[in-house]
Design an enzyme around this catalytic site. Structure first.
Site, mmCIF file in Angstrom:
data_model
loop_
_atom_site.group_PDB
_atom_site.id
_atom_site.type_symbol
_atom_site.label_atom_id
_atom_site.label_comp_id
_atom_site.label_asym_id
_atom_site.label_seq_id
_atom_site.Cartn_x
_atom_site.Cartn_y
_atom_site.Cartn_z
ATOM 1 N N CYS A 90 -65.325 26.744 27.115
ATOM 2 C CA CYS A 90 -66.208 27.331 28.121
ATOM 3 C C CYS A 90 -66.325 26.392 29.319
ATOM 4 C CB CYS A 90 -67.562 27.611 27.471
ATOM 5 S SG CYS A 90 -68.994 27.175 28.426
ATOM 6 N N GLU A 91 -66.091 26.945 30.504
ATOM 7 C CA GLU A 91 -66.066 26.087 31.694
ATOM 8 C C GLU A 91 -67.463 25.644 32.135
ATOM 9 O OE1 GLU A 91 -64.064 28.337 34.666
ATOM 10 O OE2 GLU A 91 -65.875 29.329 35.380
ATOM 11 N N HIS A 92 -68.501 26.251 31.601
ATOM 12 C CA HIS A 92 -69.850 25.841 31.993
ATOM 13 C C HIS A 92 -70.369 24.660 31.199
ATOM 14 C CE1 HIS A 92 -70.443 30.191 33.542
ATOM 15 N NE2 HIS A 92 -69.974 29.397 34.480
ATOM 16 N N HIS A 93 -69.952 24.547 29.933
ATOM 17 C CA HIS A 93 -70.493 23.492 29.073
ATOM 18 C C HIS A 93 -69.428 22.606 28.449
ATOM 19 C CE1 HIS A 93 -73.442 26.855 29.077
ATOM 20 N NE2 HIS A 93 -74.285 25.854 29.272
ATOM 21 N N GLN A 131 -65.063 33.961 29.127
ATOM 22 C CA GLN A 131 -64.517 35.024 28.271
ATOM 23 C C GLN A 131 -64.075 36.226 29.107
ATOM 24 O OE1 GLN A 131 -67.071 36.121 24.995
ATOM 25 N NE2 GLN A 131 -65.972 38.037 24.677
ATOM 26 N N HIS A 159 -69.645 31.658 20.991
ATOM 27 C CA HIS A 159 -69.675 30.508 21.903
ATOM 28 C C HIS A 159 -70.527 29.385 21.329
ATOM 29 C CE1 HIS A 159 -68.098 32.596 25.634
ATOM 30 N NE2 HIS A 159 -68.230 33.586 24.767
ATOM 31 N N CYS A 161 -71.762 27.066 22.924
ATOM 32 C CA CYS A 161 -72.887 26.765 23.820
ATOM 33 C C CYS A 161 -74.088 27.654 23.505
ATOM 34 C CB CYS A 161 -72.476 26.848 25.288
ATOM 35 S SG CYS A 161 -71.740 28.399 25.784
HETATM 36 ZN ZN ZN Z 1 -70.954 27.788 27.783
#
Ligand code: ZN
Length: 203
Positions: A90-93, A131, A159, A161
């Protein structure tokens, strides 16, 4: 010369202050760890290797991957490859998300070697991802190279996250889909795809 090589090999990668490993060592310090303790000595190097693998999809030439695996075939039956396992980040976390993708298309003269579809999924999954984007990139690529009557992709994922931090919902899954061409415009095509994806395995 021979000796020099041996020395280079033995030097910890953190010796290069610009390497991922060196930055990982700093991260360990910043979370209050001691990067010199036994279990962590090689961790920055291992973490670099892992991260390079998890993002190796950037190096894949998708066109090259597909070239040579396209065939002309007069067929207008839906092709479905389902339950393609994937692991992505995941590119956010920078935490993993993983699950299954189901891919279907309605050919128009061109078909693709079936084993290429999971490899295409890996090429996009091994990147920093969303995703939604992963789902769309797989659909869009097949649309471009096969120019079929339509493409459908469904992605079911979990996920880390969501599971390990924040909301801590261990059992909630996320579903995304991309429907192009006939899969978008014709309910019958979409329904056929969905029923093939959900059909119990009979072998
Ligand atoms: Zn994430």
């Amino acid at each position: 010369m021979k000796n020099n090589k041996a020395v280079v090999k033995m030097m910890p990668p953190q010796a290069d202050p610009d390497s991922i490993a060196a930055h990982m060592q700093r991260v360990l310090e910043l979370i209050g760890e001691d990067p010199k303790r036994e279990g962590l000595v090689r961790t920055p190097e291992r973490a670099e290797k892992a991260l390079r693998f998890l993002t190796s999809g950037y190096e894949v030439d998708v066109e090259k991957l597909i070239n040579g695996a396209l065939f002309t075939h007069e067929c207008d039956e839906m092709v479905v490859v389902r339950d393609i396992e994937f692991f992505s980040t995941c590119e956010h976390h920078l935490l993993p998300f993983f699950g299954k993708l189901h891919v279907g298309y309605l050919p128009d003269k061109k078909v693709i070697g079936l084993s290429k579809i999971p490899r295409l999924v890996d090429a996009f999954a091994r990147r920093l991802q969303l995703q939604e984007r992963l789902t769309h990139q797989v659909a869009q690529t097949l649309q471009e190279v096969l120019q079929p009557k339509g493409v459908g992709v469904i992605c079911e994922a979990r996920h880390f996250c969501m599971m390990m931090r924040g909301v801590e919902k261990q059992h909630s899954g996320t579903l995304t889909s991309a429907m192009l061409g006939a899969f978008r415009s014709r309910k019958e095509t979409r329904d056929e795809f969905l029923s093939l994806v959900h059909k119990p395995q009979s072998y």
